[in-house]
Design an enzyme around this catalytic site. Structure first.
Site, short mmCIF file in Angstrom:
data_model
loop_
_atom_site.label_atom_id
_atom_site.label_comp_id
_atom_site.label_asym_id
_atom_site.label_seq_id
_atom_site.Cartn_x
_atom_site.Cartn_y
_atom_site.Cartn_z
CG LEU A 104 43.60 7.93 -43.56
CD1 LEU A 104 44.46 7.49 -42.40
CD2 LEU A 104 43.49 6.87 -44.63
N PRO A 105 39.13 8.95 -43.66
CG PRO A 105 37.66 7.40 -44.62
CD PRO A 105 39.11 7.71 -44.44
CE LYS B 201 37.51 20.35 -40.63
NZ LYS B 201 37.66 19.36 -41.69
CE LYS C 188 35.02 12.70 -39.60
NZ LYS C 188 36.11 13.00 -40.53
CG ASN D 248 38.95 4.71 -41.82
OD1 ASN D 248 38.02 5.51 -41.84
ND2 ASN D 248 38.79 3.43 -42.10
CB THR E 187 38.48 16.04 -39.79
OG1 THR E 187 38.92 17.08 -40.65
CG2 THR E 187 37.76 16.66 -38.60
#
Lengths: 336, 336, 336, 336
Positions: free
Chosen positions: A103-104, A209, A284, A108, A134
């Protein structure tokens, strides 16, 4: 393209390493109550640019899918291919005991797990829920707690590598969660990625990450500033890159993904910064790094500034260009 | 120690490369008027921590020396060894047509070249003057102009590598100046370093050095911030270093000189940040990078901030510690 | 326009203050050997945008001028008005024992004072040399030393206020030099400015100016960031400005020169950032602040970053806009 | 002390202004269903350093209280004074239709409103809930939504001013929420503060506060950097402060709360940075500003760096000192 570049060279090492890091075979037994003899259906929620090719790689490996996306059109392709389409995350959870979500944003993810028709409404005991979005590590930990309350297992497994790597099954997954369940996650993730790295407790996949991407952003901007300064001081860009790459200034951004047009072939800087990893996406991820740093009171002086620089670039027309376009952003001559 | 680390691995490549970059043999003829058949005396000005072992390596290669240092004590060792000690840079220039200078700052270099009893007062036509100090590229260019007016040749050849590399003859020289004279410079510099790299016109040796060190400072601070953030987010430091080093966050500071105690052996972080490359020296080089960037109007957002961070560290007790101690600086917990 | 704004309100206070700071009348005697009974010629070097109206104000006060500019055209107007035009700074020094210089950069100042046909070639003992250029304080000190060797007096007296203030005689002069000579400087500077402030030893005039402008740049960018953030959080810009201006966030940039269009009348932000103090000029002054900070090892974290931001803006089309246009620079929405 | 300083001078203006901004008397009718004729009990949750004196000021104005604090000891004083102590936020909501909350963080606020025994479990329709905590504006908006669902009214009303202002009833309240309810809020807030400012929709109270504090942090650090640089360049601190305060560098931090010891009386810098507004609190507010900027994608280059600087200071022993101690942090000389 960034994806394949990122893995070239590193891939074999990571593969070896991820094998070495596999939990011992014995722990596989622990998850056998979750059907693994035959390939039972796997749930997949979020069929966007990344989710679509990832889900297809699961299909290629013979896993029947139960799919859901908030945009019904995204499911059509899978319906045509004979997969089962359902109308909510809860419905996915009712029919599959292994689910992957892609999912973005954090918001979400919260909706898909904890929303009114979210996974948690109908999740079965013992289910394995793997989130490859992420998101903020703190959100991942929160979701894990809620999932655990329902007697199920949550792992965070964000990916490194873009759409190209998703298509070719060459993603890298950084996995956080209970170590005993890592093998079970690896069975599925290994169908979609060439490297599956165990990072520690829930949230550490996300942590790894965003840490990597923060350092990447810093060294990319640093490389761009350095190359620009050197050029203005009279150095030939290729020669400067060579000197850096044989010295202590060497980094992935200077030796594998150099941001200066003409220095390397096959990288976004050789192609007007098309393809690769977009500036918006980097902004982001830096926002997530910033949030994590703020909440853990960790000073990130360069990381914060890198965040702000990518933020500004997004407003100056660079949002869709590869993040190495920071060289172009800095390069422009002063005009009078 | 930093020096040997810095060159480990890179050394062979640089050596190969510097050979490849040698000007063609024909150009050697150009400098033959400057006695090379037998080993005529070489001047050496500046016998400090670095200059002392460098001069000794020239002696080992059979070059008689004419030495000068502003502190007479620094010359004693050379006098005892039978070398000729004179009382001013001008006197060195009177007796030697090849001179190497190794000085702490731009101001010292200006004094030694252009001062009341400076080299230029008595320099012979055709002399080769090599400055191995790390100074502002703009000052190097100015000195070159003045030297040229006297019919002599100036090259800037700052070094990478510390006292250890100076002793073992393993320095890297980054050389700027007329390409035809590079072979003549290399004859001498090759006695003191394992790599001699031609960088372009006068000033580019300095430019290459400060560019490398700026990127080094940025990626070191970036690595320290990232490792600290990752640890606070629950990652094991060794595992995080492995993940970064196989991913796009990889840099020399993460894979060769990791600033986190316990991650690597044989680096300053394993030894309470003793030895290596001092914070004060890094702050000095960043000051030069800043000056160059300001005068060429090159934006260096992260470079400027890195400069300020090392500046602050110098005032907080880190001046003599290795520059990787920025991890320690950032690491400290908030106290209440 | 910026100039008049900058002084509105502050002017009366400064005037009072500068009077209060005048050296006691007795010290006037010290300079009486330098003709003051009648108005003897005053030299003026540098007749650009600022120098031209400044020189004219001296004329209006009845001082005959000896003028020079590197561009002969710049002198024409003064020749037509009956003033004496000469062909070098040295010639000015031969004919006038009080000289004002108004030059764009440190390098120009060095040339005009120390160059081949510079002032110092023919300066008379006891002459008063006042440099109103904005240059590096360290250069001012160097010039002062050389001037002193010739038995003359040097003072640095950079101005605050733009072309408008230069025309109306409303500049502020910040003066560094021997206090006994301040009254003599004030006699001339008072013809061109409404405030003449004594700052201390040579170089402190420059120091005061760059300190003020550094803090101005920081608080302007800070105001722009804050207003932009507040607007995005739903606050009305005028209301936010009011709250800030009654609280601890208040600063000149928020209450007198607000960068947000629509908040105030009569400021550059109300006129598409036309007029005022150009971004290029601010970037220049920040470069001087940076140089001074680097050479005195003073940490300026925000000052450095402000410098870099104005540097970048110069390359993005803002160089001629007023420096408050940083709001516009930050404001732009991210585009997709 | 910071508080009283902050308001000195500004207070009368704000008072005038807040009166001017009062909604017209008519709107008072709207809230009359919520008992105002006689002084019905007011709920107060959070009786810490700030909450304790605030609640006492309500008592002084004749309001009976229903109090709760997570630490029972904090309630004792109120019990002894005859006020009613209950055992959960829900119980407060059951007994009072006007409640003020004063809590340390966003997380505490969420717990007190939405937790298992939170206000929302028993809130009455039409109740007025005023949160004076300093929290993320986004959290304030979320809480407002939930409160609205229950038919009640939520307003955010963070305070400016410290413990001293809380005791003397001189706080400033910045209020966000439905304008029709402002008068009702003002009735209570006016008992605890001298200025009650209406900022707009829910969340704008928080927005105004964090905007002001971000600009304050930036200009304080900028003032400290500037004063330190000026001093090192030879300027007298008092004289430099005077020059700045009459020029465009003027700000609250330079003219009302100067961070340099010896420049002003009665400020924390005159008292070894005791009292005032602690570095930890500033770091907290900057964290909120950072979060808001990240979520609204607003670039805050200086704001982010200010955040990081205060973060570092917290780890270097400055956490309890006034935030103007950044001068001391920057001031220290480099040691060798």
């Amino acid at each position: 393209m960034a994806a394949s570049l990122r893995l070239r060279g590193a891939a074999s090492g990571l593969r070896y390493w991820s094998r070495r890091l596999q939990p011992p075979a014995a722990s596989l037994a622990a998850v056998c109550s979750r059907s693994m003899a035959s390939k039972t259906p796997v749930g997949f929620i979020g069929l966007g640019n990344m989710g679509n090719p990832m889900a297809k790689n699961l299909m290629k490996h013979g896993y029947p899918l139960i799919v859901y996306d908030v945009f019904p059109d995204a499911c059509k392709e899978f319906q045509d291919a004979g997969e089962q389409v359902v109308s909510s995350p809860a419905d996915v959870a009712e029919k599959a005991d292994r689910i992957i979500t892609m999912l973005p944003t954090s918001i979400n993810a919260i909706e898909v797990y904890s929303g009114a028709s979210g996974i948690l409404k109908k999740v079965k005991k013992g289910s394995l829920l793997i989130d490859s979005s992420t998101i903020d590590p703190a959100v991942a930990k929160e979701l894990a707690k809620e999932v655990e309350k329902m007697g199920a297992v949550f792992m965070d497994a964000p990916v490194s590598g873009g759409v190209g790597a998703a298509r070719s099954g060459n993603l890298t997954f950084m996995v956080g969660g209970v170590e005993d369940e890592f093998a079970a996650a690896q069975e599925l993730l290994g169908c979609m990625g060439s490297s599956v790295v165990y990072c520690g407790a829930v949230g550490t996949g996300q942590a790894a990450k965003i840490c990597n991407n923060m350092l990447l952003a810093i060294s990319m901007i640093g490389t761009a500033e350095t190359m620009n300064l050197g050029i203005r001081l009279g150095l030939d860009p290729k020669l400067l890159a060579k000197i850096l790459n044989m010295s202590s200034g060497r980094c992935w951004s200077s030796d594998t993904y150099n941001p200066v047009p003409g220095v390397m072939e096959g990288v976004p800087s050789a192609n007007n910064y098309q393809g690769g990893f977009g500036t918006t996406l980097m902004a982001k991820d830096l926002g997530l790094a910033q949030d994590s740093a703020t909440s853990t009171k960790s000073p990130i002086l360069l990381g914060s500034l890198a965040h702000q620089i990518y933020r500004i670039m997004c407003a100056k027309g660079y949002s869709k260009k590869d993040f190495s376009s920071v060289f172009q952003f800095l390069r422009e001559e002063e005009t009078f």
